[in-house]
Design a protein around this motif. Structure first.
Motif, PDB file in Angstrom:
ATOM      1  N   MET A 174       0.855  -1.193   0.000  1.00 32.91           N
ATOM      2  CA  MET A 174       0.000   0.000   0.000  1.00 32.91           C
ATOM      3  C   MET A 174       0.893   1.245   0.000  1.00 32.91           C
ATOM      4  O   MET A 174       1.473   1.603   1.018  1.00 32.91           O
ATOM      5  CB  MET A 174      -0.891  -0.004   1.252  1.00 32.91           C
ATOM      6  N   ARG A 175       1.013   1.877  -1.201  1.00 29.96           N
ATOM      7  CA  ARG A 175       1.866   3.068  -1.294  1.00 29.96           C
ATOM      8  C   ARG A 175       1.053   4.313  -0.994  1.00 29.96           C
ATOM      9  O   ARG A 175      -0.159   4.328  -1.072  1.00 29.96           O
ATOM     10  CB  ARG A 175       2.474   3.157  -2.705  1.00 29.96           C
TER      11      ARG A 175
ATOM     12  N   ALA B  33       5.236   5.502   3.502  1.00 27.02           N
ATOM     13  CA  ALA B  33       5.935   4.504   2.697  1.00 27.02           C
ATOM     14  C   ALA B  33       5.472   4.599   1.249  1.00 27.02           C
ATOM     15  O   ALA B  33       4.276   4.640   0.969  1.00 27.02           O
ATOM     16  CB  ALA B  33       5.658   3.114   3.244  1.00 27.02           C
ATOM     17  N   ASN B  34       6.442   4.672   0.331  1.00 29.04           N
ATOM     18  CA  ASN B  34       6.112   4.858  -1.088  1.00 29.04           C
ATOM     19  C   ASN B  34       7.204   4.216  -1.944  1.00 29.04           C
ATOM     20  O   ASN B  34       7.902   4.893  -2.688  1.00 29.04           O
ATOM     21  CB  ASN B  34       5.969   6.358  -1.374  1.00 29.04           C
ATOM     22  N   VAL B  35       7.363   2.906  -1.782  1.00 33.30           N
ATOM     23  CA  VAL B  35       8.445   2.204  -2.464  1.00 33.30           C
ATOM     24  C   VAL B  35       7.870   1.451  -3.667  1.00 33.30           C
ATOM     25  O   VAL B  35       6.955   0.642  -3.509  1.00 33.30           O
ATOM     26  CB  VAL B  35       9.135   1.198  -1.504  1.00 33.30           C
TER      27      VAL B  35
ATOM     28  N   LEU C 143       9.191  -3.297   6.715  1.00 32.79           N
ATOM     29  CA  LEU C 143       8.126  -2.450   7.283  1.00 32.79           C
ATOM     30  C   LEU C 143       7.410  -1.642   6.203  1.00 32.79           C
ATOM     31  O   LEU C 143       6.198  -1.499   6.222  1.00 32.79           O
ATOM     32  CB  LEU C 143       8.711  -1.513   8.352  1.00 32.79           C
ATOM     33  N   TRP C 144       8.166  -1.120   5.225  1.00 28.80           N
ATOM     34  CA  TRP C 144       7.547  -0.204   4.265  1.00 28.80           C
ATOM     35  C   TRP C 144       6.482  -0.884   3.397  1.00 28.80           C
ATOM     36  O   TRP C 144       5.704  -0.219   2.750  1.00 28.80           O
ATOM     37  CB  TRP C 144       8.615   0.467   3.389  1.00 28.80           C
ATOM     38  N   THR C 145       6.429  -2.242   3.419  1.00 28.75           N
ATOM     39  CA  THR C 145       5.367  -2.927   2.653  1.00 28.75           C
ATOM     40  C   THR C 145       4.040  -2.904   3.417  1.00 28.75           C
ATOM     41  O   THR C 145       2.989  -3.159   2.842  1.00 28.75           O
ATOM     42  CB  THR C 145       5.737  -4.394   2.333  1.00 28.75           C
TER      43      THR C 145
ATOM     44  N   GLU D 190      -0.233   1.631  10.277  1.00 26.70           N
ATOM     45  CA  GLU D 190      -0.279   2.947  10.917  1.00 26.70           C
ATOM     46  C   GLU D 190      -1.180   3.880  10.107  1.00 26.70           C
ATOM     47  O   GLU D 190      -0.711   4.793   9.436  1.00 26.70           O
ATOM     48  CB  GLU D 190       1.125   3.539  11.041  1.00 26.70           C
ATOM     49  N   PRO D 191      -2.503   3.629  10.186  1.00 28.91           N
ATOM     50  CA  PRO D 191      -3.431   4.485   9.430  1.00 28.91           C
ATOM     51  C   PRO D 191      -3.417   5.908   9.992  1.00 28.91           C
ATOM     52  O   PRO D 191      -3.034   6.112  11.141  1.00 28.91           O
ATOM     53  CB  PRO D 191      -4.799   3.811   9.659  1.00 28.91           C
TER      54      PRO D 191
END
Ligand code: GTQ
Length: 367
Positions: free
Chosen positions: A1-2, A9-11, A32-34, A40-41
């Motif tokens: 979820m970018r 997170a934007n990978v 974590l970034w995935t 963490e909404p």
């Protein structure tokens, strides 16, 4: 979820990253970034959906269970409220469980205890009683009873009574989520009554007065039963002295008479009165709430959906969902009993509240 917002997170995925993720999986790890934007909404995202459980639909099915299972075999003969978004944890909403328990005259369920805190709100029938740590309480419609965590408790209906139905409310899903739930059956299956009937009301049920030399130091209220008549009277009196809350009308909470705090450490409860024709403003807050209509009829708009309710209907408001209530009658008041996990929110400093209007982006549906 970018997410395009800087700091989120934007990978972008690449074949090399995919191989990397697969490698991490082998060691019971992940990047974590995935998942960061999901876990963490920006604001609470409840899996629970608003539900109205209509008593006129449910009642006959609850009564059917009398012929199908005995309390001895079932442990407790209960039909529980199963939120479509929370079936995996048997929750009615959030981390709260609720069910309708039914007993015939002469029946008694075995005494037990658990780490979960529990309450009852009596819906119908004559002669119901609960015994909590040797304190026997006689129960009538709209009475509110505690069976706090760690207490021995059992329920029954006197031979001279009629079939009784009450609502159970427990924090079972919460205590299970915390992986702290124990359960025990009483060694004698039933407890001896050690005090005069309704002694906790006689001792602790007098507003502004408290016994001299009391030594109560437990985390829950020593008053186990809150009767309907004095509660309703208190609301009517209070209504003569207050404009009420813009969100809840004339509302009073049930309290531990020693601390003035919530009746139990994880569950609080309240009774509110919507005066004839009263419509409240929308607000939202963290914490989950389950309501039972104790008197009258009206509607609530929850998360943009309208639910029309009558006496004995039950409905839930998930955490952070907008909600407002209306009394459908221009002549009679309506009363809502509710219980919630706000003591947990408060204890952990997680309580947050917003009134509609503070946030122009979220408009509740008009009635
Ligand atoms: O009577 O303590 O509805 O332990 C579910 C679990 C009631 C009870 C329920 C319980 C009880």
């Amino acid at each position: 979820m970018r997410n395009e917002v800087t700091g989120r997170a934007n990978v972008a995925g690449t074949p090399e990253l995919e191989r990397y993720y697969k490698d991490l999986e082998r060691y019971e790890t992940a990047a974590l970034w995935t998942v960061a934007n999901k876990i963490e909404p920006w604001e609470p995202k409840s899996d629970s959906v608003p539900v109205l459980w209509r008593y006129r639909d449910l009642r006959e099915h609850v009564l059917r269970s009398i012929a199908l299972v005995s309390p001895e075999k079932a442990g407790r003969r209960v039909i529980y409220l199963n939120n479509p978004g929370r079936r995996d944890v048997a929750a009615a909403v959030g981390w709260l469980y609720s069910g309708l328990q039914v007993m015939n005259p002469g029946e008694v369920a075995s005494a037990h205890m658990h780490s979960a805190s529990a309450l009852r709100f009596i819906m119908e029938g004559e002669g119901a009683y609960t015994i909590v740590d040797g304190h026997k309480m006689s129960l009538s419609a709209n009475d509110f009873v505690l069976t706090p965590n760690g207490t021995w408790h059992e329920h029954g209906v006197e031979d001279s009574g009629s079939p009784c139905i009450w609502q159970d409310g427990l924090d079972i899903p919460l205590v299970n989520a915390l992986e702290a739930n124990f359960f025990a059956v009483h060694p004698n299956l039933n407890q001896a009554v050690g005090y005069s009937v309704d002694d906790t009301s006689k001792t602790w049920g007098h507003p502004g007065l408290r016994p001299v030399n009391d030594t109560w130091s437990k985390g829950y209220s020593p008053l186990f039963k809150y009767e309907w008549e004095p509660t309703y009277e208190a609301l009517q009196e209070y209504a003569r002295a207050t404009d009420g809350s813009p969100y809840d009308g004339v509302v009073m909470k049930y309290v531990n008479p020693i601390t003035g705090g919530p009746v139990m450490q994880t569950i609080g409860a309240a009774m509110q009165m919507l005066r004839p024709g009263e419509k409240t403003q929308a607000h939202r807050h963290t914490g989950s709430t389950i309501y039972q209509v104790a008197k009258g009829e009206g509607y609530s708009i929850i998360g943009g959906r309208r639910f029309d309710w009558q006496k004995r209907d039950i409905f839930c408001v998930p955490s952070w969902a907008w909600h407002e209530h209306g009394n459908a009658s221009e002549t009679d008041d309506a009363c809502l009993f509710s219980f919630h996990d706000l003591p947990v929110m408060d204890a952990l400093s997680l309580y947050r509240e917003e009134s509609y209007g503070d946030n122009a982006g979220h408009q509740p549906l008009a009635a």
